[in-house]
Design a protein around this motif. Structure first.
Motif, PDB file in Angstrom:
ATOM      1  N   TRP A 159     -12.386  16.201  42.366  1.00 58.71           N
ATOM      2  CA  TRP A 159     -12.884  16.950  43.521  1.00 58.71           C
ATOM      3  C   TRP A 159     -11.747  17.702  44.207  1.00 58.71           C
ATOM      4  O   TRP A 159     -11.909  18.853  44.638  1.00 58.71           O
ATOM      5  CB  TRP A 159     -13.569  16.011  44.515  1.00 58.71           C
ATOM      6  CG  TRP A 159     -12.609  15.062  45.199  1.00 58.71           C
ATOM      7  CD1 TRP A 159     -12.229  13.834  44.782  1.00 58.71           C
ATOM      8  CD2 TRP A 159     -11.903  15.322  46.423  1.00 58.71           C
ATOM      9  NE1 TRP A 159     -11.315  13.280  45.653  1.00 58.71           N
ATOM     10  CE2 TRP A 159     -11.104  14.186  46.678  1.00 58.71           C
ATOM     11  CE3 TRP A 159     -11.855  16.383  47.319  1.00 58.71           C
ATOM     12  CZ2 TRP A 159     -10.274  14.086  47.791  1.00 58.71           C
ATOM     13  CZ3 TRP A 159     -11.032  16.297  48.437  1.00 58.71           C
ATOM     14  CH2 TRP A 159     -10.259  15.150  48.654  1.00 58.71           C
ATOM     15  N   ALA A 216     -18.462  24.986  46.489  1.00 63.84           N
ATOM     16  CA  ALA A 216     -19.218  23.981  47.232  1.00 63.84           C
ATOM     17  C   ALA A 216     -20.477  23.566  46.470  1.00 63.84           C
ATOM     18  O   ALA A 216     -20.827  22.371  46.423  1.00 63.84           O
ATOM     19  CB  ALA A 216     -19.589  24.533  48.611  1.00 63.84           C
ATOM     20  N   ALA A 217     -21.159  24.537  45.863  1.00 57.86           N
ATOM     21  CA  ALA A 217     -22.356  24.211  45.079  1.00 57.86           C
ATOM     22  C   ALA A 217     -22.008  23.329  43.886  1.00 57.86           C
ATOM     23  O   ALA A 217     -22.768  22.419  43.524  1.00 57.86           O
ATOM     24  CB  ALA A 217     -23.028  25.505  44.617  1.00 57.86           C
ATOM     25  N   LEU A 277     -19.493  21.155  43.715  1.00 62.46           N
ATOM     26  CA  LEU A 277     -19.208  19.802  44.210  1.00 62.46           C
ATOM     27  C   LEU A 277     -20.507  19.051  44.508  1.00 62.46           C
ATOM     28  O   LEU A 277     -20.628  17.858  44.197  1.00 62.46           O
ATOM     29  CB  LEU A 277     -18.340  19.887  45.466  1.00 62.46           C
ATOM     30  CG  LEU A 277     -16.850  20.176  45.238  1.00 62.46           C
ATOM     31  CD1 LEU A 277     -16.147  20.413  46.568  1.00 62.46           C
ATOM     32  CD2 LEU A 277     -16.188  19.018  44.491  1.00 62.46           C
ATOM     33  N   LEU A 278     -21.466  19.737  45.099  1.00 64.98           N
ATOM     34  CA  LEU A 278     -22.737  19.092  45.411  1.00 64.98           C
ATOM     35  C   LEU A 278     -23.511  18.753  44.145  1.00 64.98           C
ATOM     36  O   LEU A 278     -24.131  17.684  44.042  1.00 64.98           O
ATOM     37  CB  LEU A 278     -23.571  20.006  46.311  1.00 64.98           C
ATOM     38  CG  LEU A 278     -23.036  20.216  47.740  1.00 64.98           C
ATOM     39  CD1 LEU A 278     -23.870  21.256  48.475  1.00 64.98           C
ATOM     40  CD2 LEU A 278     -23.050  18.898  48.508  1.00 64.98           C
ATOM     41  N   ALA A 279     -23.475  19.649  43.162  1.00 62.89           N
ATOM     42  CA  ALA A 279     -24.205  19.392  41.923  1.00 62.89           C
ATOM     43  C   ALA A 279     -23.597  18.234  41.142  1.00 62.89           C
ATOM     44  O   ALA A 279     -24.313  17.444  40.518  1.00 62.89           O
ATOM     45  CB  ALA A 279     -24.214  20.655  41.057  1.00 62.89           C
ATOM     46  N   GLY A 334     -21.951  15.660  42.408  1.00 63.20           N
ATOM     47  CA  GLY A 334     -22.139  14.393  43.098  1.00 63.20           C
ATOM     48  C   GLY A 334     -20.918  13.496  42.984  1.00 63.20           C
ATOM     49  O   GLY A 334     -19.775  13.967  43.044  1.00 63.20           O
ATOM     50  N   ASP A 335     -21.135  12.193  42.797  1.00 59.46           N
ATOM     51  CA  ASP A 335     -20.055  11.216  42.729  1.00 59.46           C
ATOM     52  C   ASP A 335     -19.611  10.901  41.305  1.00 59.46           C
ATOM     53  O   ASP A 335     -18.772  10.022  41.095  1.00 59.46           O
ATOM     54  CB  ASP A 335     -20.481   9.906  43.414  1.00 59.46           C
ATOM     55  CG  ASP A 335     -20.755  10.102  44.895  1.00 59.46           C
ATOM     56  OD1 ASP A 335     -20.115  10.996  45.489  1.00 59.46           O
ATOM     57  OD2 ASP A 335     -21.614   9.381  45.445  1.00 59.46           O
ATOM     58  N   ARG A 383     -17.703  15.945  37.785  1.00 61.81           N
ATOM     59  CA  ARG A 383     -16.719  16.710  38.561  1.00 61.81           C
ATOM     60  C   ARG A 383     -15.727  17.410  37.643  1.00 61.81           C
ATOM     61  O   ARG A 383     -15.302  18.540  37.906  1.00 61.81           O
ATOM     62  CB  ARG A 383     -15.991  15.783  39.530  1.00 61.81           C
ATOM     63  CG  ARG A 383     -16.834  15.369  40.731  1.00 61.81           C
ATOM     64  CD  ARG A 383     -16.071  14.396  41.612  1.00 61.81           C
ATOM     65  NE  ARG A 383     -16.804  14.097  42.837  1.00 61.81           N
ATOM     66  CZ  ARG A 383     -16.406  13.219  43.752  1.00 61.81           C
ATOM     67  NH1 ARG A 383     -15.279  12.529  43.561  1.00 61.81           N
ATOM     68  NH2 ARG A 383     -17.124  13.013  44.836  1.00 61.81           N
ATOM     69  N   ALA A 421     -28.127  24.196  42.144  1.00 63.30           N
ATOM     70  CA  ALA A 421     -29.019  23.427  43.012  1.00 63.30           C
ATOM     71  C   ALA A 421     -30.055  22.680  42.180  1.00 63.30           C
ATOM     72  O   ALA A 421     -30.387  21.516  42.473  1.00 63.30           O
ATOM     73  CB  ALA A 421     -29.694  24.355  44.017  1.00 63.30           C
ATOM     74  N   GLY A 470     -28.221  19.764  40.380  1.00 59.85           N
ATOM     75  CA  GLY A 470     -27.927  18.654  41.282  1.00 59.85           C
ATOM     76  C   GLY A 470     -29.162  17.948  41.795  1.00 59.85           C
ATOM     77  O   GLY A 470     -29.133  16.742  42.062  1.00 59.85           O
TER      78      GLY A 470
END
Length: 621
Positions: A350, A513-514, A516-518, A520-521, A526, A573, A576
């Motif tokens: 990340w 940002a998209a 990173l959101l897609a 996740g953890d 990543r 989107a 994710g």
């Protein structure tokens, strides 16, 4: 003065002439030249045509007749000039047939006689890099930035117009001004006519004299001075004082052994990738060696540009290869370090993605802002009457050429350059980070330094823009901005908004940002997201340098095929929101994007290579 003055630098091919001015005509203005000047001009195979001495008006009229009758290039030279032939290579033997005047900066040596007593001050437009004003004993050059050396090369296509200009100058009041140098008036007449742009060719680190006034150059022979001039002096503090002194030594060796710029670029890339491979080994010794190889790669990276400038063999493709390979090394090293962190059980993908995004945002905004400024400062050439003393500048503008910064002013300039974090400083941060053997330290240090550089530039630029102190006018928009914004469906920016230059960087931040959101953890997702962003950033840099070197960006079809930023954000989107394991989707997307970008870029360069004129001289590192 001859081309074989020792010590020599490079082999015979490195010192060879292109013959651009061969067969042209030579006119010496201002009297009888001495033997040294004629000897300096002899290698360029010019035919002397100034056999009609007399008053200034007669000299200009004779020069006009020569310009009207010939077919090749025309070279006008001041009779009191003393300069070696090596110093004249960039103006008389450049690859392109252009109309250009040689200029020198203000003397940097304390105690140097006043250059104004012999050298005409000129103002050079730093946007178009052309001479826009000339000062003489009768005429004022407001805010001059350099001095005219005393050499004007007229391209073959411009001779007819220059003949008309010189003929008009011969009948002007200025031609009867006491003490008016013939060459200065000729240069002034061509510049003020505004029909023929006069490119400014800086002669750096060379020794040049007019009459009894000499501007000393760098120590050594003319070829050693040329080697010093081939090394750019505006890179940054670390590059100027640590990297360039090493690269010049390596360049001298390469010039003796026939190295070519593009091969050197490839070697620099391989050294950088080797450093990345060693960083991925995850051993202290390999990280130390990686730090050394990374600096070696930077030194070699400077050599390709120095060879290109020394030999005058530069190209748009070479400039692109040099710039894009630098980004590939940075992207790969960050990935290698994040990979090592993941193997140690610390997910820093990340952070690597954020660092990559900040670097890309900063660079694309630098380019967008520079192009915005270029568009704002661009002005059409406007003719001005020859006998009017003023050049239309501010009433109280300075009329002397400022000396190079010294003392506190130089320190302030150096600090600003460091804060901007140029490539040598970035590589230094990465190398020192490698010596710590800590992925977190390296990534955080690079990230913080990059954020600091971005903030440093943003605060000043946004402050001036919001306060209306940046001279912005919507009537002079940046035409490249639309081609830089990767939008497939949404309207592209026209450049007429005061803050429109922020959009390309904002689009990078949105896509990061998209991603990173897609992702996740999931650490693997990543890593795939980093690959996706690296492909997008590579395309962004490809677009930047293609626009800079050729004026043409990626095709509209490519933008549609890769969905544009808005389309890719929608896809991310969906990935994710509806996929429990997004890694494979992100990795496939990264591969598809990189393939599309690489294929389109290769096709564009293949189409562009045939018949493309050389790029400007500073296209390489």
């Amino acid at each position: 003065m001859r081309l074989d003055e020792r010590p020599l630098v490079g082999d015979a091919r490195a010192r060879s002439l292109h013959g651009t001015s061969a067969g042209g005509d030579l006119v010496v203005l201002g009297g009888t030249p001495d033997a040294d000047l004629l000897e300096s001009l002899e290698p360029f195979a010019l035919t002397r045509r100034d056999e009609v001495p007399g008053p200034l008006a007669d000299q200009l009229a004779a020069a006009a007749d020569v310009a009207a009758q010939g077919s090749g290039p025309l070279v006008l030279v001041a009779a009191d000039l003393r300069v070696g032939p090596v110093a004249l290579l960039d103006v008389l033997d450049a690859p392109r047939d252009t109309t250009a005047a040689a200029v020198v900066a203000a003397p940097a040596v304390v105690g140097t006689p006043a250059a104004e007593s012999r050298f005409a001050p000129v103002r050079v437009d730093d946007t178009a890099r052309r001479v826009v004003s000339v000062g003489t004993v009768r005429h004022v050059a407001s805010a001059p930035t350099a001095y005219a050396v005393g050499v004007l090369r007229v391209a073959a296509a411009d001779r007819a117009r220059v003949a008309q200009v010189l003929r008009a100058a011969a009948t002007s009041e200025s031609s009867r001004e006491p003490g008016m140098p013939a060459f200065d008036l000729a240069l002034l007449a061509v510049v003020r006519d505004a029909a023929v742009p006069v490119a400014a060719v800086p002669l750096a680190h060379v020794t040049v004299a007019r009459g009894d006034v000499e501007l000393p150059g760098a120590p050594g022979s003319p070829w050693q001075q040329r080697l010093r001039a081939a090394s750019r002096g505006n890179d940054g503090v670390f590059s100027t004082h640590a990297i360039r002194p090493l690269s010049r030594r390596l360049t001298a060796y390469g010039l003796r052994h026939g190295w070519t710029p593009n091969v050197v670029t490839l070697v620099s890339l391989l050294l950088g990738l080797a450093a990345c491979g060693l960083a991925a080994v995850d051993a202290r010794w390999s990280w130390v060696l990686a730090a050394v190889l990374l600096q070696a790669s930077l030194v070699v990276d400077c050599v390709d540009g120095e060879i290109a400038r020394f030999t005058r063999r530069y190209s748009a493709l070479g400039g692109w290869l040099d710039a894009v390979s630098d980004r590939v090394k940075e992207f790969t090293l960050v990935a290698a370090v994040a990979w090592v962190a993941a193997r140690r059980g610390d997910d820093l993908w990340w952070l690597a993605l954020v660092v990559l995004a900040v670097l890309a945002v900063r660079h694309v905004e630098d380019f967008a802002y520079a192009m915005r400024g270029r568009a704002q400062r661009a002005r059409p050439l406007v003719a001005r009457a020859l006998d009017v003393p003023g050049d239309g500048g501010p009433q109280h503008a300075r009329t002397d050429v400022p000396p190079p910064p010294r003392g506190r002013a130089r320190l302030v300039r150096d600090v600003k350059q460091v804060l901007h974090l140029p490539i040598a400083e970035r590589y230094l941060v990465m190398s020192v980070g490698l010596l710590t053997f800590s992925p977190a330290v390296l990534l955080w240090a690079l990230g913080v330094a990059s954020v600091g550089a971005l903030a440093w530039t943003e605060v000043g630029r946004l402050g001036r823009a919001l306060a209306g102190r940046d001279g912005f006018s919507p009537e002079r928009p940046d035409a490249t901005l639309a081609r830089l914004a990767d939008l497939a469906v949404l309207p592209r920016p026209t450049g007429r908004g005061r803050l429109a230059w922020q959009l390309p960087g904002l689009l990078v931040a949105v896509e990061a940002a998209a991603l990173l959101l897609a992702a996740g953890d999931d650490p693997v997702a990543r890593a795939a997201a980093y690959a996706w962003l690296a492909a997008v950033c590579w395309h962004l840099y490809d677009a930047v340098y293609r626009l800079r070197e050729t004026g043409r960006g990626p095709s509209r079809a490519l933008v549609r095929a890769t969905l544009g930023v808005e389309g890719r954000v929608v896809v991310l989107a969906l990935v994710g929101g509806f996929t429990d394991h997004p890694a494979w989707a992100l990795l496939v997307g990264a591969v598809l994007l990189l393939t599309a970008y690489a294929v389109e870029s290769a096709h564009a360069w293949r189409s562009d290579a045939a018949g493309r004129p050389p790029t400007r001289q500073d296209g390489r590192s």
